[in-house]
Design an enzyme around this catalytic site. Structure first.
Site, short mmCIF file in Angstrom:
data_model
loop_
_atom_site.label_atom_id
_atom_site.label_comp_id
_atom_site.label_asym_id
_atom_site.label_seq_id
_atom_site.Cartn_x
_atom_site.Cartn_y
_atom_site.Cartn_z
N CYS A 15 1.52 -0.72 -0.46
CA CYS A 15 -0.07 -0.36 0.17
C CYS A 15 1.00 0.96 0.29
O CYS A 15 1.95 0.67 0.24
CB CYS A 15 -0.66 0.05 1.19
N CYS A 18 3.79 2.06 3.08
CA CYS A 18 4.67 0.76 2.22
C CYS A 18 5.97 1.87 1.96
O CYS A 18 7.18 2.34 2.18
CB CYS A 18 4.74 0.16 1.26
N CYS A 83 47.52 -11.52 -15.77
CA CYS A 83 47.95 -12.16 -14.62
C CYS A 83 46.85 -11.95 -12.67
O CYS A 83 45.05 -10.93 -13.43
CB CYS A 83 49.05 -11.21 -13.35
N CYS A 86 45.48 -8.26 -13.19
CA CYS A 86 44.23 -7.58 -13.99
C CYS A 86 43.32 -8.31 -13.71
O CYS A 86 42.84 -6.78 -13.97
CB CYS A 86 44.35 -8.70 -15.64
N ASP A 496 5.79 32.03 -29.73
CA ASP A 496 7.25 31.95 -30.24
C ASP A 496 7.11 32.58 -32.61
O ASP A 496 5.82 30.83 -32.11
CB ASP A 496 8.66 31.52 -30.63
N ASP A 696 11.36 26.86 -29.99
CA ASP A 696 11.86 25.84 -30.66
C ASP A 696 13.67 25.76 -30.91
O ASP A 696 14.74 25.49 -30.71
CB ASP A 696 11.68 24.78 -32.16
N ASP A 700 14.42 30.92 -27.20
CA ASP A 700 13.76 30.84 -26.49
C ASP A 700 13.78 29.70 -25.65
O ASP A 700 12.82 30.12 -24.55
CB ASP A 700 12.59 29.56 -27.47
#
Length: 814
Positions: A15, A18, A83, A86, A496, A696, A700
Site C-alpha cells: 500500500c 509502504c 595475472c 588484471c 514564438d 524551438d 527561446d
C-alpha cells in the site's frame, strides 16, 4: 565523486504507506539527498552521494525495512588478462564506471567477469567499452546480449505466489462460508451444532489465516518496525480478532456460543482477491513503457568485413553501417547512406503519415522502414538513442509526484493510526451501550477491514502513469507530473513566431535597390557577404539565395553582430550594415528613400532588412517564412479551450500583425529582442496569467524556463529540449492543444479518484462503526455492516480507482 540518481524497481509493497516507509528510511540515510517511491509503478528514485555510500548500501537499507530490489546476475568471458592484478583492474573499472552495478568480480582462472546489477540500468555495450578502456576485451554473446528481465520475472513470481495463496484461501473459505451460513440459517441438521463441527471450521480457517494471510502479518510487522502502520496492520488486526476470539470459544466455551472462523477466512480471501486484481490492473497503467520498450528489435544487420551479419542490438556501435529491409524496425539512430524509403514514425511522434527518407536524412531507432532497403551509419546507440531518451522521460514523469498528491500523502501518514483509534473507540462505545462483547467486536472488525488507505495512495500516481503513457503514444512527453498538473491550469499560451508558428525556413522573396547605380544582384551580394558564416536563419537564407544565383561573395572584415538588430562589416573596403529599419533610425542613418518600399513589403507580412553602404541606405532585402500548415488549426483549438493565444516576435508591428492575422491570433507582442522574451513572459505572469511558452530555438530557452510550462518543439535545438517541461516529439503545433486536453482529463481523473477515495472512507467507516444502527428504516445490511461485506467493499475500492485511471487510455484528445 559525484551525486548519483538511480531509478530501480522495488518489490514487497502492499500500500501507499509502504512507499512512505521506504522514503523515510532512505531519507534518514547519510548521503541520500532525495528519495521518491511510487507505489503505483513500484519504482524508487534515489539521489545519493557515491562518496558516502553505494547502491549496495541503499539496497540494504531497503531490505532492512522489509522490501526488496530485484537484481540480475550475468557472466561474460574476458580476454587479455595476464595475472591476478588484471582481474582486480577490471573489477575496479566496472565498479567505478557503473553505479548501478551491485557487485562485480573477475575469476582469473576461468577468465570470466561476474556482474550483479539492477535491471534496466546497464547497457552491455557500455560495459564492454569500460572493460576495453581498462585494456581488456569483454566477449558479448547472443545469450548475454538479451538477459531475462529480472524486474518482470520478479513481478510474475509475485503474482504467481499471490494467485496460489488466493486459490488456497478460496478452496477452504468457500466451503467454510457455506457450512457456516447453512448452520446459522437452520438449513443443516442438529449435527451441525455439535462441538466437532466448530473444530472442522478451525481446520478450514487456520491455513487461510496463516498461509493466505501470512503476508499481512509480515507486512504489518515490517510497518510497525518502521514506526508506522499500513493496510497490512488493519487486515491482520481485523482478521485476527475474529479468528482468535473463535479459537478462544473453542478452548473455553464459556466465552460464547458462536465462532466466527468464516469471517476471518473470507475477509482474508476477499482482500487477497482485491490485491491480486489491483496488481494486475495496476500493471496496465504502465503499459506505455512496455510498448516503447517493445519497439526495440532484438537484433540488427550490420556490415562487418564487407559482409552483412546479424548481431544482438547491444553490440551495435557508433559508425557501424546498418542495413534495414522493408517492414523491419530501425534498430538505432543514424544517417542514411544509401537507399530511399518511407519510414513510419507514428509510434514515436503520434503523426500517422510516413516520412520520406533519402541519403543525408536522419532515421530514429524503433521506427518502421515501410518500403525500400536502407543503409545508414549508426550515430546514437544504447541509452543515447531518441527512443531510450523518450523511455527515460516517461519513466521520470511517471515516477515523480504531482503537487496535488501532497494532500493524499499527508492523510495517508495518519490514516491507519486514526482508523485503529476509531475502531477501538467504536468497540468501547458499543460495549458500554449494549454490554454485548461480540456485537462490539464485530463493529471493531468491520471498521478495521473497511478502511482503505490503498485507494488514497493509488488515486494520483495511477492517473499520472496513464496520462503520461497516453501522451507518449501521441508524441507528447511530459518531463514530470508537475508539468502535467500545471498544464491543466494554463490561461495563456505564448507562441514564438519563427520556427514555431512558421516553418523556420525563411527564403529571400525580394531584393530592392534604392540606388539606380547599384543593381539588385550587387545589393544581394553585399548583404550575403556581410552575413557570410552567419548562424542566424535570415542570414543563412540570404547567403543561400546569393550562392544559388552564382554570386561571388567577399570575406567580411571587422565583422560585428548587434544582437536582435543587425550586423556590420567591411566588404571590399567599404563599411556595410544590414539590419532592421529601427536600428538605422537609432544610428541616425536616414532611410526615407526606403520608406514606401518598406511599408509595401511589411504590409505583405515579410521581414525586411535595410542595407547601408558608406552610411547611406542603398537597398532592401525582404524575407518570408511561411506558416506551418497546422498553425491556424492549432491556434483555433487553443482558443476553443478558452486559452488566450499570444504571438511573440522580434518583427515590427506591421509584419507581425499580418502573420498573426493569417494564424488567427489577436494578441501580439512585437519588436522583442531575444533577451527580452523571458521578461515578457514574467510581465504576463505578474498580471495573474498562468503562462505556457512554446518555442524551438536557443533564443527561446530563457523564456521556456521562465514560463509556468515550457513547450519545446521536438525538432528544435537541444537546449530547448532540455529547458522545456513538455516536449512535442512530432514537431507539430497540434501537440499543444492535445497536451493541454490530456493534462485536463488526467487531472479530472486524479480529482475523481481522490474524491472517491476520501468519500469512500468518510462515508463507510462511520457505517461500519454502526452509526445507522439506531435508524430502523435503514437497510439491515447497512445498519449492522458485516465484516465480510466490509472486506468486499475495501477490495473493490482500490480496483475502482485504478480502473478509473485506465479509462484515460480510451479518452480522445484530438
Amino acid at each position: 565523486m559525484a551525486e548519483q540518481r538511480l531509478t530501480f524497481p522495488v518489490t514487497g509493497m502492499t500500500c501507499a504507506n509502504c512507499a512512505a516507509n521506504i522514503e523515510r528510511t532512505l531519507r534518514r540515510t547519510e548521503g541520500v539527498s532525495e528519495s521518491n517511491v511510487n507505489f503505483a509503478s513500484e519504482q524508487a528514485t534515489v539521489s545519493f552521494d557515491d562518496a558516502a555510500l553505494d547502491l549496495k548500501a541503499v539496497m540494504k537499507r531497503i531490505a532492512d525495512a522489509g522490501y526488496g530490489v530485484p537484481t540480475v546476475k550475468t557472466e561474460f568471458p574476458v580476454t587479455g588478462m595476464t595475472c591476478a592484478n588484471c582481474a582486480a583492474n577490471i573489477e575496479r573499472a566496472v565498479k567505478r564506471a557503473f553505479p548501478a552495478v551491485v557487485d562485480a568480480s573477475v575469476n582469473f582462472a576461468t577468465e570470466h567477469l561476474f556482474v550483479e546489477y539492477v535491471p534496466g540500468t546497464l547497457e552491455f555495450s557500455e560495459l564492454a567499452d569500460a572493460v576495453g578502456r581498462a585494456g581488456y576485451q569483454l566477449i558479448l554473446s547472443e545469450e548475454t546480449a538479451d538477459p531475462e528481465d529480472a524486474e518482470a520475472a520478479a513481478r510474475r513470481a509475485e503474482i504467481r505466489d499471490q494467485t496460489l495463496k488466493f486459490a488456497v484461501g478460496l478452496a477452504l473459505s468457500a466451503p467454510l462460508f457455506i457450512l457456516s451460513m447453512g448452520r446459522d440459517l437452520g438449513m443443516l441438521g442438529p449435527w451441525s451444532h455439535r462441538a466437532w463441527f466448530n473444530w472442522l471450521f478451525f481446520l478450514l480457517a487456520t491455513p487461510v489465516q496463516f498461509y493466505t494471510g501470512w503476508d499481512y502479518y509480515v507486512g504489518g510487522i515490517k510497518s510497525l518496525k518502521n514506526k508506522s502502520a499500513n493496510m497490512d496492520v488493519l487486515v491482520a488486526m481485523g482478521s485476527s480478532m475474529a479468528y482468535f476470539y473463535s479459537l478462544g470459544v473453542l478452548l473455553w466455551p464459556a466465552l460464547g456460543d458462536h465462532v466466527y472462523f468464516e469471517t476471518s477466512a473470507v475477509i482474508i480471501t476477499l482482500i487477497k482477491l482485491g490485491k491480486l486484481l489491483e496488481s494486475r490492473t495496476k500493471g496496465k497503467t504502465g503499459g506505455a513503457i512496455r510498448k516503447l520498450m517493445g519497439l526495440r528489435p532484438k537484433t540488427a544487420f550490420v556490415i562487418r568485413e564487407e559482409k552483412e551479419v546479424e548481431i544482438p542490438l547491444s553490440r551495435v556501435q557508433i559508425h557501424d553501417t546498418v542495413v534495414v529491409r522493408p517492414g523491419e524496425r530501425i534498430p538505432v539512430d543514424g544517417t542514411v547512406l544509401e537507399g530511399e524509403s518511407a519510414v513510419d514514425e507514428s509510434m514515436l511522434t503520434g503523426e500517422p503519415l510516413p516520412v520520406d527518407k533519402k541519403p543525408g536524412d536522419t532515421v530514429t531507432g524503433g521506427t518502421i522502414n515501410a518500403e525500400g532497403r536502407l543503409k545508414f551509419e549508426a550515430t546514437r546507440v544504447g541509452k543515447d538513442t531518441a527512443l531510450a531518451q523518450i523511455i527515460r522521460l516517461v519513466q521520470q514523469a511517471q515516477g515523480s509526484k504531482a503537487p496535488i498528491q501532497a494532500l493524499a500523502d499527508r492523510v495517508a501518514a495518519v490514516f491507519v493510526p486514526g482508523v485503529i483509534g476509531i475502531a477501538f473507540i467504536t468497540f468501547i462505545v458499543w460495549w458500554a451501550v449494549t454490554g454485548d462483547f461480540v456485537f462490539s467486536m464485530i463493529r471493531l472488525v468491520a471498521v478495521l477491514v473497511i478502511a482503505c488507505p490503498c485507494a488514497l495512495g493509488l488515486a494520483t500516481p495511477t492517473a499520472i502513469m496513464a496520462g503520461t503513457g497516453k501522451g507518449a503514444e501521441k508524441g507528447i512527453l511530459f518531463k514530470d507530473s508537475t508539468a502535467l498538473q500545471t498544464a491543466s491550469e494554463l490561461t495563456t499560451v505564448v507562441l514564438d513566431k519563427t520556427g514555431t508558428l512558421t516553418l523556420g525556413k525563411p527564403t529571400v522573396s525580394d531584393v530592392v535597390s534604392l540606388d539606380a547605380q547599384i543593381p539588385s544582384e550587387e545589393i544581394l551580394r553585399l548583404a550575403a557577404s556581410v552575413e557570410k558564416g552567419s548562424e542566424h536563419p535570415i542570414g543563412k537564407a540570404i547567403v543561400k539565395r546569393a550562392q544559388g544565383q552564382g554570386l561571388s561573395l567577399s570575406d567580411p572584415g571587422g565583422f560585428k553582430a548587434h544582437r536582435g538588430a543587425g550586423v556590420q562589416g567591411i566588404i571590399d573596403g567599404k563599411p556595410v550594415l544590414l539590419g532592421k529599419p529601427k536600428w538605422f533610425l537609432e544610428m541616425d542613418i536616414p532611410i526615407d528613400p526606403a520608406k514606401k518600399a518598406l511599408e509595401d513589403l511589411q504590409s505583405r507580412g515579410k521581414t525586411v532588412m535595410v542595407l547601408a553602404v558608406d552610411g547611406r541606405a542603398t537597398g532592401i532585402i525582404a524575407v518570408s517564412d511561411a506558416l506551418k500548415p497546422e498553425s491556424g488549426e492549432a491556434v483555433a483549438a487553443l482558443s476553443e479551450q478558452g486559452l488566450k493565444v499570444v504571438m511573440l516576435t522580434g518583427d515590427n508591428r506591421e509584419t507581425a500583425a499580418i502573420i498573426a492575422a493569417q494564424a488567427g491570433i489577436e494578441n501580439i507582442i512585437s519588436e522583442v529582442l531575444p533577451d527580452e522574451k523571458s521578461r515578457q513572459i514574467k510581465t504576463l505572469q505578474e498580471q495573474g496569467e498562468r503562462v505556457a511558452m512554446v518555442g524551438d530555438g536557443i533564443n527561446d530557452a530563457p523564456a521556456l524556463a521562465q514560463a509556468d510550462v515550457g513547450f519545446a518543439i521536438g525538432t528544435g535545438a537541444d537546449v530547448a529540449m532540455e529547458t522545456g517541461d513538455v516536449i512535442l516529439a512530432s514537431g507539430s503545433l497540434g501537440g499543444i492543444p492535445r497536451s493541454i486536453a490530456l493534462s485536463r482529463i488526467t487531472m479530472n481523473a486524479v480529482k475523481q479518484n481522490l474524491f472517491f477515495a476520501f468519500f469512500y472512507n468518510a462515508a463507510l467507516i462511520p457505517i461500519a462503526a454502526g452509526v445507522l444502527w439506531p435508524l430502523e428504516g435503514a437497510p439491515g445490511f447497512l445498519r449492522q455492516l458485516h465484516p465480510i461485506l466490509a472486506a468486499l467493499a475495501m477490495a473493490a475500492s482500490s480496483i475502482s480507482v485504478v480502473t478509473n485511471s485506465l479509462r484515460l487510455y480510451r479518452k480522445s484528445i484530438d
